[in-house]
Write a protein that holds these residues in place. Structure first.
Motif, PDB file in Angstrom:
ATOM      1  N   ARG A   1     -42.988  56.595  20.483  1.00  0.00           N
ATOM      2  CA  ARG A   1     -43.745  57.793  20.102  1.00  0.00           C
ATOM      3  C   ARG A   1     -44.681  58.224  21.234  1.00  0.00           C
ATOM      4  N   ARG A   2     -45.350  57.262  21.842  1.00  0.00           N
ATOM      5  CA  ARG A   2     -46.275  57.571  22.936  1.00  0.00           C
ATOM      6  C   ARG A   2     -45.543  58.205  24.112  1.00  0.00           C
ATOM      7  N   ARG A   3     -44.347  57.729  24.369  1.00  0.00           N
ATOM      8  CA  ARG A   3     -43.564  58.241  25.504  1.00  0.00           C
ATOM      9  C   ARG A   3     -42.704  59.451  25.140  1.00  0.00           C
ATOM     10  N   LYS A   4     -42.649  59.747  23.821  1.00  0.00           N
ATOM     11  CA  LYS A   4     -41.788  60.832  23.331  1.00  0.00           C
ATOM     12  C   LYS A   4     -40.339  60.586  23.737  1.00  0.00           C
ATOM     13  N   LEU A   5     -39.852  59.389  23.434  1.00  0.00           N
ATOM     14  CA  LEU A   5     -38.509  58.974  23.818  1.00  0.00           C
ATOM     15  C   LEU A   5     -37.654  58.671  22.592  1.00  0.00           C
ATOM     16  N   PRO A   6     -36.351  58.940  22.682  1.00  0.00           N
ATOM     17  CA  PRO A   6     -35.443  58.593  21.597  1.00  0.00           C
ATOM     18  C   PRO A   6     -34.864  57.192  21.785  1.00  0.00           C
ATOM     19  N   ALA A   7     -34.459  56.591  20.692  1.00  0.00           N
ATOM     20  CA  ALA A   7     -33.730  55.330  20.731  1.00  0.00           C
ATOM     21  C   ALA A   7     -32.777  55.308  19.538  1.00  0.00           C
ATOM     22  N   THR A   8     -31.823  54.400  19.605  1.00  0.00           N
ATOM     23  CA  THR A   8     -30.917  54.187  18.480  1.00  0.00           C
ATOM     24  C   THR A   8     -31.090  52.762  18.005  1.00  0.00           C
ATOM     25  N   PHE A   9     -31.258  52.603  16.698  1.00  0.00           N
ATOM     26  CA  PHE A   9     -31.433  51.290  16.095  1.00  0.00           C
ATOM     27  C   PHE A   9     -30.155  50.915  15.347  1.00  0.00           C
ATOM     28  N   PHE A  10     -29.567  49.791  15.715  1.00  0.00           N
ATOM     29  CA  PHE A  10     -28.363  49.300  15.051  1.00  0.00           C
ATOM     30  C   PHE A  10     -28.790  48.239  14.036  1.00  0.00           C
ATOM     31  N   LEU A  11     -28.612  48.555  12.766  1.00  0.00           N
ATOM     32  CA  LEU A  11     -29.148  47.747  11.678  1.00  0.00           C
ATOM     33  C   LEU A  11     -28.044  47.044  10.902  1.00  0.00           C
ATOM     34  N   THR A  12     -28.326  45.830  10.473  1.00  0.00           N
ATOM     35  CA  THR A  12     -27.440  45.222   9.497  1.00  0.00           C
ATOM     36  C   THR A  12     -27.848  45.699   8.102  1.00  0.00           C
ATOM     37  N   GLY A  13     -26.891  45.633   7.192  1.00  0.00           N
ATOM     38  CA  GLY A  13     -27.202  45.997   5.820  1.00  0.00           C
ATOM     39  C   GLY A  13     -28.221  45.066   5.203  1.00  0.00           C
ATOM     40  N   GLU A  14     -28.135  43.781   5.545  1.00  0.00           N
ATOM     41  CA  GLU A  14     -29.100  42.825   5.005  1.00  0.00           C
ATOM     42  C   GLU A  14     -30.514  43.144   5.497  1.00  0.00           C
TER      43      GLU A  14
ATOM     44  N   ALA B   1     -31.592  46.144   6.290  1.00  0.00           N
ATOM     45  CA  ALA B   1     -32.006  47.359   5.592  1.00  0.00           C
ATOM     46  C   ALA B   1     -32.493  47.053   4.186  1.00  0.00           C
ATOM     47  N   GLU B   2     -31.832  46.124   3.520  1.00  0.00           N
ATOM     48  CA  GLU B   2     -32.257  45.764   2.164  1.00  0.00           C
ATOM     49  C   GLU B   2     -33.554  44.959   2.167  1.00  0.00           C
ATOM     50  N   ALA B   3     -33.748  44.130   3.191  1.00  0.00           N
ATOM     51  CA  ALA B   3     -34.939  43.280   3.244  1.00  0.00           C
ATOM     52  C   ALA B   3     -36.170  44.013   3.761  1.00  0.00           C
ATOM     53  N   GLU B   4     -35.955  45.003   4.637  1.00  0.00           N
ATOM     54  CA  GLU B   4     -37.070  45.687   5.303  1.00  0.00           C
ATOM     55  C   GLU B   4     -36.937  47.210   5.194  1.00  0.00           C
ATOM     56  N   PRO B   5     -36.877  47.747   3.978  1.00  0.00           N
ATOM     57  CA  PRO B   5     -36.663  49.189   3.837  1.00  0.00           C
ATOM     58  C   PRO B   5     -37.778  50.027   4.445  1.00  0.00           C
ATOM     59  N   ALA B   6     -39.016  49.539   4.429  1.00  0.00           N
ATOM     60  CA  ALA B   6     -40.117  50.311   5.017  1.00  0.00           C
ATOM     61  C   ALA B   6     -39.927  50.467   6.519  1.00  0.00           C
ATOM     62  N   ALA B   7     -39.445  49.420   7.170  1.00  0.00           N
ATOM     63  CA  ALA B   7     -39.188  49.496   8.612  1.00  0.00           C
ATOM     64  C   ALA B   7     -38.066  50.487   8.907  1.00  0.00           C
TER      65      ALA B   7
ATOM     66  N   ALA C   1     -31.897  52.779   2.308  1.00  0.00           N
ATOM     67  CA  ALA C   1     -33.217  52.417   2.824  1.00  0.00           C
ATOM     68  C   ALA C   1     -33.870  53.553   3.605  1.00  0.00           C
ATOM     69  N   SER C   2     -33.073  54.295   4.353  1.00  0.00           N
ATOM     70  CA  SER C   2     -33.625  55.309   5.260  1.00  0.00           C
ATOM     71  C   SER C   2     -33.769  56.677   4.634  1.00  0.00           C
ATOM     72  N   GLY C   3     -32.956  56.965   3.619  1.00  0.00           N
ATOM     73  CA  GLY C   3     -32.934  58.314   3.060  1.00  0.00           C
ATOM     74  C   GLY C   3     -32.229  59.306   3.956  1.00  0.00           C
ATOM     75  N   THR C   4     -31.502  58.812   4.967  1.00  0.00           N
ATOM     76  CA  THR C   4     -30.753  59.666   5.882  1.00  0.00           C
ATOM     77  C   THR C   4     -29.344  59.119   6.034  1.00  0.00           C
ATOM     78  N   GLU C   5     -28.473  59.939   6.601  1.00  0.00           N
ATOM     79  CA  GLU C   5     -27.098  59.515   6.839  1.00  0.00           C
ATOM     80  C   GLU C   5     -27.027  58.751   8.164  1.00  0.00           C
ATOM     81  N   PRO C   6     -26.560  57.502   8.146  1.00  0.00           N
ATOM     82  CA  PRO C   6     -26.419  56.771   9.402  1.00  0.00           C
ATOM     83  C   PRO C   6     -25.424  57.453  10.340  1.00  0.00           C
ATOM     84  N   LEU C   7     -25.552  57.149  11.622  1.00  0.00           N
ATOM     85  CA  LEU C   7     -24.661  57.721  12.626  1.00  0.00           C
ATOM     86  C   LEU C   7     -23.293  57.027  12.593  1.00  0.00           C
ATOM     87  N   PRO C   8     -22.247  57.707  13.060  1.00  0.00           N
ATOM     88  CA  PRO C   8     -20.915  57.091  13.122  1.00  0.00           C
ATOM     89  C   PRO C   8     -20.778  56.218  14.370  1.00  0.00           C
TER      90      PRO C   8
END
Length: 242
Positions: free
Chosen positions: A64-77, A79-85, A128-135
């Motif tokens: 956020r400070r650098r105004k940079l994008p990143a992609t996070f590759f998440l496991t389903g487990e 996402a279920e354990a850390e939905p806030a993250a 968990a995210s409320g958004t559609e994951p990327l392909p």
């Protein structure tokens, strides 16, 4: 996670429905992708999330400070354990990729089991995210085979691996330091490089990649590289009517 974050079946593979969403172009299919198809001085920052969320706040704050994008590759487990993250990643505008549901070796799985892993992870990340994951799919352990890549492609995903893993996830106990993690990233700088990092700590609370991130970005800018979003390499898909 800081206090601020605490306020399918296994049928025969078929292309997942993504009527109006992005899709991988042909240049990202048919093989594992370890460098993006470009000659521009650009690179992508990616983070895997399969354990705890110890580094998420620090990483998101730096991006956020650098105004940079990143992609996070998440496991389903994860996402279920850390939905806030996961929601924090999505709310910050970053892309969310698929890293399987339970992080198995895909070369040990049948096509049906691979399909279940991918689809279950997709559903968990979306919830968990409320958004559609990327392909975009990243193989656990980077354990790829031609058949596994074909199976993932058939589900509508590009197999996005990496040019270099910082190995920061090994932590001090594994002989890693921030400086070593930065060097592994910098040594891989090329047009289209994909840098892999991790947000987890294996339970010891130490996330070397979170500390290495600003140094990697500084080095990239000093070398004339721009940090870009993997979504730039996807293409729009026209909506189909049935």
């Amino acid at each position: 996670m800081s206090a601020s974050h605490r306020d399918a079946d296994a049928a025969t593979p078929r292309r997942d429905a993504r009527a109006a969403g992005p899709r991988p172009p042909a240049s990202l299919l048919g093989d594992e992708i370890r460098r993006l198809p470009t000659t521009r001085n650009v690179l992508a920052l990616t983070f895997n999330a399969a354990w705890d969320d110890a580094g998420v706040d620090t990483v998101l704050a730096e991006l956020r400070r650098r105004k940079l994008p990143a992609t996070f590759f998440l496991t389903g487990e994860f996402a279920e354990a850390e939905p806030a993250a996961v929601r924090a990643m999505a709310d910050a505008g970053h892309g969310l990729g698929n890293h399987s549901y339970s992080h198995p070796y895909f070369d040990d799985l049948s096509t049906a089991a691979r399909t279940e892993e991918v689809r279950s992870a997709h559903a968990a990340i979306r919830t968990a995210s409320g958004t559609e994951p990327l392909p975009l799919f990243r193989f656990p352990y980077s354990s790829t085979t031609p058949q596994a890549i074909a199976d993932v492609n058939a589900l509508g995903y590009a197999a996005i691996e990496f040019s270099a893993d910082t190995n920061g996830y090994l932590g001090p106990a594994g002989g890693m330091t921030v400086d070593k993690a930065v060097k592994r990233a910098v040594d891989a700088f090329r047009p289209g490089a994909i840098i892999q990092m991790h947000v987890g700590s294996h339970g010891d609370g130490i996330v070397l990649d979170a500390d290495a991130l600003p140094l990697i970005v500084d080095a990239a800018r000093a070398d004339g590289y721009e940090v870009i979003d993997l979504r730039e390499f996807l293409e729009a898909q026209a909506e189909t009517r049935t």
